[in-house]
Motif scaffolding. Structure first.
Motif, mmCIF file in Angstrom:
data_model
loop_
_atom_site.group_PDB
_atom_site.id
_atom_site.type_symbol
_atom_site.label_atom_id
_atom_site.label_comp_id
_atom_site.label_asym_id
_atom_site.label_seq_id
_atom_site.Cartn_x
_atom_site.Cartn_y
_atom_site.Cartn_z
ATOM 1 N N ILE A 176 0.884 -1.173 0.000
ATOM 2 C CA ILE A 176 0.000 0.000 0.000
ATOM 3 C C ILE A 176 0.917 1.217 0.000
ATOM 4 C CG2 ILE A 176 -1.795 1.276 1.223
ATOM 5 C CD1 ILE A 176 -2.571 -1.463 2.516
ATOM 6 N N ALA A 177 0.799 2.049 -1.032
ATOM 7 C CA ALA A 177 1.733 3.155 -1.235
ATOM 8 C C ALA A 177 0.988 4.461 -1.473
ATOM 9 C CB ALA A 177 2.637 2.874 -2.433
ATOM 10 N N THR A 178 1.509 5.533 -0.897
ATOM 11 C CA THR A 178 1.004 6.865 -1.226
ATOM 12 C C THR A 178 1.459 7.220 -2.635
ATOM 13 O OG1 THR A 178 1.314 7.500 1.086
ATOM 14 C CG2 THR A 178 0.870 9.264 -0.478
ATOM 15 N N ARG A 179 0.579 7.825 -3.393
ATOM 16 C CA ARG A 179 0.930 8.237 -4.749
ATOM 17 C C ARG A 179 1.986 9.346 -4.719
ATOM 18 N NH1 ARG A 179 -1.303 13.189 -6.336
ATOM 19 N NH2 ARG A 179 -2.939 14.015 -4.963
ATOM 20 N N GLY A 180 2.611 9.577 -5.848
ATOM 21 C CA GLY A 180 3.449 10.761 -5.993
ATOM 22 C C GLY A 180 4.935 10.532 -6.034
ATOM 23 N N ASP A 181 5.426 9.335 -5.659
ATOM 24 C CA ASP A 181 6.859 9.085 -5.785
ATOM 25 C C ASP A 181 7.086 8.007 -6.846
ATOM 26 O OD1 ASP A 181 6.181 6.727 -4.540
ATOM 27 O OD2 ASP A 181 7.495 6.978 -2.821
ATOM 28 N N ALA A 182 8.361 7.789 -7.178
ATOM 29 C CA ALA A 182 8.674 6.859 -8.266
ATOM 30 C C ALA A 182 8.317 5.428 -7.912
ATOM 31 C CB ALA A 182 10.151 6.971 -8.630
ATOM 32 N N THR A 183 8.413 5.069 -6.636
ATOM 33 C CA THR A 183 8.134 3.679 -6.275
ATOM 34 C C THR A 183 6.630 3.394 -6.241
ATOM 35 O OG1 THR A 183 8.739 4.425 -4.034
ATOM 36 C CG2 THR A 183 10.259 2.959 -5.148
ATOM 37 N N SER A 184 5.804 4.398 -5.977
ATOM 38 C CA SER A 184 4.360 4.169 -6.122
ATOM 39 C C SER A 184 4.010 3.942 -7.591
ATOM 40 C CB SER A 184 3.563 5.341 -5.549
ATOM 41 O OG SER A 184 3.710 6.510 -6.331
ATOM 42 N N ASP A 185 4.783 4.552 -8.494
ATOM 43 C CA ASP A 185 4.597 4.283 -9.920
ATOM 44 C C ASP A 185 4.883 2.819 -10.230
ATOM 45 O OD1 ASP A 185 3.989 6.942 -10.275
ATOM 46 O OD2 ASP A 185 5.946 7.485 -11.100
ATOM 47 N N LEU A 186 5.911 2.241 -9.570
ATOM 48 C CA LEU A 186 6.208 0.819 -9.762
ATOM 49 C C LEU A 186 5.053 -0.054 -9.273
ATOM 50 C CD1 LEU A 186 9.953 0.444 -8.668
ATOM 51 C CD2 LEU A 186 9.035 0.339 -10.988
ATOM 52 N N VAL A 187 4.503 0.290 -8.107
ATOM 53 C CA VAL A 187 3.365 -0.467 -7.567
ATOM 54 C C VAL A 187 2.211 -0.441 -8.557
ATOM 55 C CG1 VAL A 187 1.654 -0.565 -5.706
ATOM 56 C CG2 VAL A 187 4.052 -0.052 -5.176
ATOM 57 N N ASP A 188 1.968 0.721 -9.133
ATOM 58 C CA ASP A 188 0.884 0.871 -10.096
ATOM 59 C C ASP A 188 1.204 0.141 -11.397
ATOM 60 O OD1 ASP A 188 -1.655 1.911 -10.655
ATOM 61 O OD2 ASP A 188 -0.816 3.616 -11.724
ATOM 62 N N GLN A 189 2.425 0.320 -11.893
ATOM 63 C CA GLN A 189 2.819 -0.273 -13.174
ATOM 64 C C GLN A 189 2.721 -1.792 -13.168
ATOM 65 O OE1 GLN A 189 6.849 0.748 -14.300
ATOM 66 N NE2 GLN A 189 6.996 -0.936 -15.769
ATOM 67 N N TYR A 190 3.212 -2.419 -12.102
ATOM 68 C CA TYR A 190 3.241 -3.888 -12.041
ATOM 69 C C TYR A 190 2.028 -4.476 -11.312
ATOM 70 C CZ TYR A 190 8.067 -3.813 -13.747
ATOM 71 O OH TYR A 190 9.201 -3.648 -14.509
ATOM 72 N N ARG A 191 1.142 -3.609 -10.820
ATOM 73 C CA ARG A 191 -0.057 -4.048 -10.085
ATOM 74 C C ARG A 191 0.336 -4.895 -8.869
ATOM 75 N NH1 ARG A 191 -2.905 -7.497 -12.786
ATOM 76 N NH2 ARG A 191 -1.326 -7.920 -14.373
ATOM 77 N N LEU A 192 1.126 -4.276 -7.993
ATOM 78 C CA LEU A 192 1.685 -4.957 -6.821
ATOM 79 C C LEU A 192 0.950 -4.614 -5.531
ATOM 80 C CD1 LEU A 192 5.468 -4.394 -7.632
ATOM 81 C CD2 LEU A 192 4.031 -6.360 -8.242
ATOM 82 N N GLY A 193 -0.144 -3.905 -5.617
ATOM 83 C CA GLY A 193 -0.876 -3.512 -4.423
ATOM 84 C C GLY A 193 -1.857 -2.412 -4.747
ATOM 85 N N ILE A 194 -1.983 -1.456 -3.830
ATOM 86 C CA ILE A 194 -2.952 -0.370 -3.980
ATOM 87 C C ILE A 194 -2.258 0.959 -3.696
ATOM 88 C CG2 ILE A 194 -5.077 0.660 -3.061
ATOM 89 C CD1 ILE A 194 -6.052 -2.174 -2.442
ATOM 90 N N VAL A 195 -2.469 1.928 -4.575
ATOM 91 C CA VAL A 195 -1.933 3.275 -4.403
ATOM 92 C C VAL A 195 -3.039 4.166 -3.841
ATOM 93 C CG1 VAL A 195 -0.942 5.281 -5.581
ATOM 94 C CG2 VAL A 195 -0.250 2.976 -6.252
ATOM 95 N N VAL A 196 -2.713 4.919 -2.780
ATOM 96 C CA VAL A 196 -3.707 5.751 -2.088
ATOM 97 C C VAL A 196 -3.285 7.221 -2.157
ATOM 98 C CG1 VAL A 196 -4.377 3.895 -0.520
ATOM 99 C CG2 VAL A 196 -2.516 5.442 0.128
ATOM 100 N N ASP A 197 -4.198 8.079 -1.744
ATOM 101 C CA ASP A 197 -3.931 9.514 -1.754
ATOM 102 C C ASP A 197 -3.163 9.915 -0.498
ATOM 103 O OD1 ASP A 197 -3.921 12.078 -2.705
ATOM 104 O OD2 ASP A 197 -6.097 12.319 -2.742
#
Length: 364
Positions: free
Chosen positions: A243-264
Motif C-alpha cells: 500500500i503506497a502513497t501516490r506521488g513518488d517513483a516507487t508508487s509508480d512501480l506499484v501501479d505499473q506492475y499491479r503490486l498492491g494499492i496506491v492511495v492519496d
C-alpha cells in the motif's frame, strides 16, 4: 570511481585524480535536508562542486533524471560537447536505481510472529519498513489501523526500525514520539501497533517473509516527488503486497506492475480499506505480477548503464574541452570579464607608476 554526490566535494584528492568519476545522485539531499535543519548553503556549495566533477552521473528514476538534467544545465554541463557526444545525454546522466538479487529471500528463523509480545503466530502483520523520517507519514498508518481494528483484531502494524542504526544520525528529527503518543491515545499501543528499535540486516529477510502486507506512506513534499524508496524494492523482492502513497517513483512501480494499492496523501480511510481488501486476497494471486517485477528489477538489468560506462570509461568531453572554464556560463562570463578588468587596471596602474618614476628621475 563511484562516489555519492553529497560526499564528492569533501574528497579533495578527487580533483587531482586521474580516475573517471561516476557521481551517484540516488538521494535527493537538498529535499531531505530541508526537513533536518542542516546548513543548506554549505551543502549547496559542495553539490555545486560535484556537478562540475562528474564524468558520468547516475540516479534512481526517470523523474530524478529530469531533475539532474536541470541541475546540470544550470551548471553548464549541457553544452555542445556533451550534446555532440550523445544528443540523448544518456552518456552524461542515466538511470541506475536500486536493484534486486536474483535469488529470493529465504526464511531462517521466526523474528516477529510468536516472538514479539502481543503478536501471535496466526496474526496478520503489516510492515512499515525503515524509519519514521519527517517526510514520511506514519501517523496516517496508525489512524488507518484504528479503523481496521474496529473490524479485525488479528491485524498488527509493526515499526521495527524506529532507531537509526548509525549513531551519527541519532539526533535527526523523526515521527517516533508523535507516532507512539498517537497509538497510545487511540488505545492501539501494544495491541495493534508495535514499535521496535532496529532489526539486524541478517534477519531482515525473515521479517519480510513473516509480513502479510507492507506500507510506504509519505507526505506531499518535494522529497516525495524525487524519492526512490529502496524499502519498496525489498517488498517486491519478498513478494509482499504494497500500500503506497501516490506521488513518488516507487508508487509508480506499484501501479505499473499491479503490486498492491496506491492511495492519496493522508488518506487513512483509503489505507484502512486497502488493508482490509488486501488481507482478503490470497498471496498466490500476486505471483505473476511479482515475478515479472523481480525479473525486470534485478541488479543485472538495472545496472546496465553503469556497467557500460565501467567497460568503456571516458572523461566527460566538456571537461576535456573547457577545463577551468567549465561551469555556469553566466558566472564564467562574469569571472572572465572581471579578470580582464583587473588585468587592465593593473596594467594601467603600472604604466602610470612608470611615468611618474620617469618624471621624478628627471628632477633628480
Amino acid at each position: 570511481m563511484i562516489v555519492p554526490a553529497v560526499y564528492a566535494a569533501q574528497i579533495p584528492a578527487l580533483w587531482q585524480s586521474e580516475a573517471f568519476i561516476v557521481v551517484d545522485g540516488y538521494d535527493p539531499f537538498i529535499a531531505e535536508s530541508l526537513f533536518l535543519g542542516v546548513d543548506i548553503l554549505s551543502l549547496q556549495i559542495n553539490l555545486t562542486k560535484t556537478y562540475l566533477l562528474g564524468d558520468f552521473f547516475i540516479c534512481a528514476s526517470e523523474r530524478q533524471r529530469d531533475w539532474w538534467l536541470g541541475l546540470l544545465e544550470a551548471h553548464g554541463r549541457i553544452n555542445p560537447y556533451t550534446f555532440g557526444e550523445d544528443p540523448s545525454l544518456r552518456k552524461l546522466v542515466d538511470v541506475v536505481p536500486f536493484g534486486l538479487l536474483e535469488e529470493p529471500p529465504q526464511a531462517t528463523r521466526p523474528i516477529i510472529k510468536g516472538v514479539w509480545p502481543g503478536i501471535g503466530p496466526e496474526d496478520k502483520v503489516i510492515l512499515w519498513g525503515g524509519g519514521l523520517w519527517p517526510w514520511l507519514d506514519p501517523l496516517t498508518a496508525i489512524r488507518a489501523m484504528a479503523r481496521v481494528w474496529q473490524q479485525r483484531q488479528d491485524v498488527r502494524l509493526i515499526f521495527p526500525g524506529t532507531r537509526h542504526p548509525n549513531p551519527w544520525m541519532s539526533g535527526i528529527p523523526t515521527h517516533n514520539e508523535a507516532a507512539q503518543v498517537l497509538a497510545g491515545e487511540l488505545g492501539l499501543l501494544g495491541k495493534a501497533v508495535f514499535f521496535g528499535e532496529w532489526v539486524p540486516y541478517k534477519d531482515w529477510p525473515n521479517v519480510l517473509l513473516e509480513s502479510d502486507l507492507a506500507l510506504t506512506l509519505h507526505l506531499d513534499t518535494l522529497e516525495a516527488r524525487l524519492a526512490f524508496r529502496s524499502r519498496v524494492l525489498d517488498y517486491i523482492w519478498a513478494g509482499l503486497p504494497i500500500i503506497a502513497t501516490r506521488g513518488d517513483a516507487t508508487s509508480d512501480l506499484v501501479d505499473q506492475y499491479r503490486l498492491g494499492i496506491v492511495v492519496d496523501y493522508a488518506d487513512d480511510a483509503g489505507v484502512a480499506n486497502a488493508i482490509l481488501q488486501l488481507l482478503e486476497t490470497p498471496k498466490e494471486a500476486w505471483h505473476v505480477q511479482f515475478e515479472k517485477a523481480r525479473r525486470d528489477l534485478t541488479w543485472e538489468r538495472v545496472a546496465q548503464p553503469l556497467v557500460e560506462f565501467c567497460c568503456h570509461p571516458r572523461r566527460a568531453p566538456d571537461k576535456v574541452a573547457l577545463g577551468d572554464r567549465l561551469g555556469n556560463p553566466y558566472y564564467i562570463h562574469e569571472l572572465t570579464r572581471l579578470h580582464a578588468l583587473i588585468a587592465g587596471y593593473e596594467q594601467g596602474l603600472f604604466i602610470r607608476m612608470m611615468r611618474l618614476l620617469h618624471r621624478l628621475s628627471k628632477h633628480l
